[in-house]
Scaffold this active site. Structure first.
Site, short mmCIF file in Angstrom:
data_model
loop_
_atom_site.label_atom_id
_atom_site.label_comp_id
_atom_site.label_asym_id
_atom_site.label_seq_id
_atom_site.Cartn_x
_atom_site.Cartn_y
_atom_site.Cartn_z
N GLU A 167 1.77 28.35 106.82
CA GLU A 167 1.54 29.25 105.67
C GLU A 167 0.27 28.89 104.88
O GLU A 167 0.31 28.78 103.66
CB GLU A 167 2.77 29.26 104.76
CG GLU A 167 4.03 29.66 105.49
CD GLU A 167 5.31 29.58 104.64
OE1 GLU A 167 5.25 29.07 103.51
OE2 GLU A 167 6.36 30.03 105.13
N ASN A 209 1.39 28.56 111.97
CA ASN A 209 2.67 29.27 111.80
C ASN A 209 2.67 29.97 110.45
O ASN A 209 2.29 29.38 109.44
CB ASN A 209 3.79 28.21 111.84
CG ASN A 209 5.20 28.77 111.86
OD1 ASN A 209 5.50 29.63 112.68
ND2 ASN A 209 6.07 28.30 110.96
N HIS A 245 10.27 36.48 109.41
CA HIS A 245 11.33 36.68 108.41
C HIS A 245 11.24 38.13 107.97
O HIS A 245 10.35 38.50 107.21
CB HIS A 245 11.11 35.75 107.21
CG HIS A 245 11.38 34.32 107.53
ND1 HIS A 245 12.65 33.86 107.84
CD2 HIS A 245 10.56 33.24 107.59
CE1 HIS A 245 12.58 32.55 108.07
NE2 HIS A 245 11.34 32.16 107.93
N GLU A 274 10.90 31.86 113.45
CA GLU A 274 11.90 31.81 112.37
C GLU A 274 12.57 33.17 112.14
O GLU A 274 12.84 33.56 111.00
CB GLU A 274 11.24 31.34 111.06
CG GLU A 274 10.50 30.02 111.19
CD GLU A 274 9.90 29.49 109.89
OE1 GLU A 274 10.26 29.97 108.80
OE2 GLU A 274 9.06 28.57 109.97
N ASP A 276 14.66 36.18 111.27
CA ASP A 276 15.92 36.68 110.71
C ASP A 276 15.64 38.06 110.12
O ASP A 276 14.50 38.42 109.89
CB ASP A 276 16.59 35.71 109.71
CG ASP A 276 15.70 35.20 108.60
OD1 ASP A 276 14.65 35.81 108.32
OD2 ASP A 276 16.07 34.17 107.97
C1 XIL Z 1 13.48 27.37 104.28
C2 XIL Z 1 14.82 26.72 104.62
O1 XIL Z 1 15.53 27.60 105.47
C3 XIL Z 1 15.61 26.41 103.37
O2 XIL Z 1 16.75 25.62 103.70
C4 XIL Z 1 14.76 25.65 102.37
O3 XIL Z 1 15.49 25.48 101.16
C5 XIL Z 1 13.46 26.39 102.09
O4 XIL Z 1 12.78 26.61 103.32
N1 XIL Z 1 9.16 29.54 106.01
C6 XIL Z 1 9.27 28.29 106.59
C7 XIL Z 1 10.57 27.58 106.52
O5 XIL Z 1 8.33 27.82 107.24
O6 XIL Z 1 10.40 26.19 106.50
C8 XIL Z 1 11.42 28.03 105.36
O7 XIL Z 1 12.70 27.41 105.47
C9 XIL Z 1 11.52 29.53 105.33
C10 XIL Z 1 10.16 30.17 105.20
#
Ligand code: XIL
Length: 362
Positions: A167, A209, A245, A274, A276
């Site tokens: 990020e 990422n 996400h 990641e 969802d």
């Molecule tokens: C999130 C986790 O799922 C949580 O448990 C934590 O409190 C905060 O981070 N992008 C990312 C991840 O790269 O590391 C993040 O994970 C979600 C967004």
């Protein structure tokens, strides 16, 4: 960080948890990993740390046996959700906390899983000693270098892919100034992080990422320009990953394959890291059948994008059960973002993923 704790999620409403979208027949009883093409790793985040620390349950990975069973059965790639982040693995300047990450790496070995390391250079979830400390530029650089050599070195040969830089751009395609490394040391530190990680584990594939790169735009342009620049400088950059996400508020990720292809064209690997798909929960907290169908199509669109791009060999969802999802904590009013209910029964999205994997070209 403030946490908004939502009421517990629905437990498998019987009318909705059924495999409505799929032709279940031939592969019922099989797992995602078992039907997937061999070249493609199917991963999940391994729950622990982060938001879980504030929840009333004990560490999911350590104590939830049914959880561990599903984790082992369904997946052949594992991403520590928080356990390799700075605040967790390096809580004091001169102390590392390797236990939980070690346990995941061991579990992965025992269960035929690769591990995605997450993450080395990020603006978030850094320890107070780092955020609040006063360091010279030379000291900061040394702190990052030594962290990367220590953490990447410890798991040398055991990590398939590392999210080296996470990020690093904001929505305007500018470097994030909240990122302590970039702010204090300048964006050139990114190349150094990749070089150090490569030196510490020459076989690990090193990734950029981010989220918000599922559609073309200035953020994707910024990554493409950076990737070209790093490759031109012979920096050991190996991959570009879309976190994915997604929220059903913003529409289907129907241009993702095109985005991934641009990085494939540069000779990079690509990955979904990641995934969802969250939704606005109706009153009562139980998604409608229509919402679950839409969710399943979003999951499928992302998987199809990965399957369509030659260099995409890793497809990871950010947790497999709503029981432990970060979504209700970080996006109040949204939820139900994973492929299983709290009790591990499966949503349409699970069956759609499995069908799509089973039908994929091998
Ligand atoms: C999130 C986790 O799922 C949580 O448990 C934590 O409190 C905060 O981070 N992008 C990312 C991840 O790269 O590391 C993040 O994970 C979600 C967004």
């Amino acid at each position: 960080m403030s946490f908004v704790v939502q009421p517990a999620q629905a437990h498998s409403p019987s009318s909705l948890g059924s495999p409505s979208l799929s032709s279940e027949s031939s592969h019922s009883g099989k797992s995602l990993r078992s039907v997937a093409p061999r070249y493609l790793r199917i991963g999940t985040a391994v729950a622990g740390g982060g938001h879980h620390v504030d929840q009333p349950y004990p560490d999911p990975f350590t104590y939830d046996k049914p959880y561990r069973k599903v984790l082992a059965k369904e997946f052949n790639s594992a991403s520590p959700e928080n356990q390799m982040k700075w605040e967790f693995i390096h809580p004091e300047r001169n102390r590392y906390n390797f236990g939980p990450a070690d346990a995941i790496v061991r579990f992965a070995r025992e269960n035929g899983q690769v591990v995605r390391g997450h993450t080395l250079l990020w603006h978030s979830q850094n320890p107070a000693w780092l955020n609040e400390g006063t360091f010279t530029k030379a000291e900061l650089r040394q702190i990052l270098k030594s962290h990367i050599f220590t953490v990447v070195g410890r798991y040398k040969g055991k990590i398939q892919q590392w999210d080296v830089a996470n990020e690093i751009f904001n929505e305007n395609g500018e470097y994030r100034q909240e990122n302590i490394w970039i702010r204090e040391l300048g964006p050139g530190i990114i190349a150094d992080a990749f070089r150090w990680a490569h030196e510490a584990d020459p076989r690990a594939k090193l990734f950029l990422n981010d989220y918000g790169v599922e559609w073309p735009g200035v953020k994707v342009d910024a990554y493409e320009a950076l990737a070209k620049q790093l490759l031109a400088q012979r920096v050991p950059l190996h991959g570009f990953a879309s976190q994915a996400h997604l929220s059903m508020r913003y529409g289907a990720p129907d241009q993702l394959a095109g985005v991934l292809q641009r990085f494939d064209n540069l000779g990079l690997e690509t990955a979904i890291t990641e995934l969802d798909v969250r939704m606005d929960l109706p009153e009562g907290g139980v998604p409608t059948a229509e919402q679950l169908t839409t969710q399943a199509t979003y999951y499928k669109t992302v998987l199809d994008a990965c399957l369509a791009v030659d260099s995409c060999h890793s497809f990871t969802i950010w947790g497999f059960t709503d029981k432990y999802s970060w979504v209700p904590v970080f996006f109040p009013t949204e939820g139900a973002a994973t492929v299983m209910w709290d009790d591990f029964t499966r949503k349409p999205a699970y069956y759609t993923l499995r069908d799509t994997l089973a039908r994929a070209l091998r």
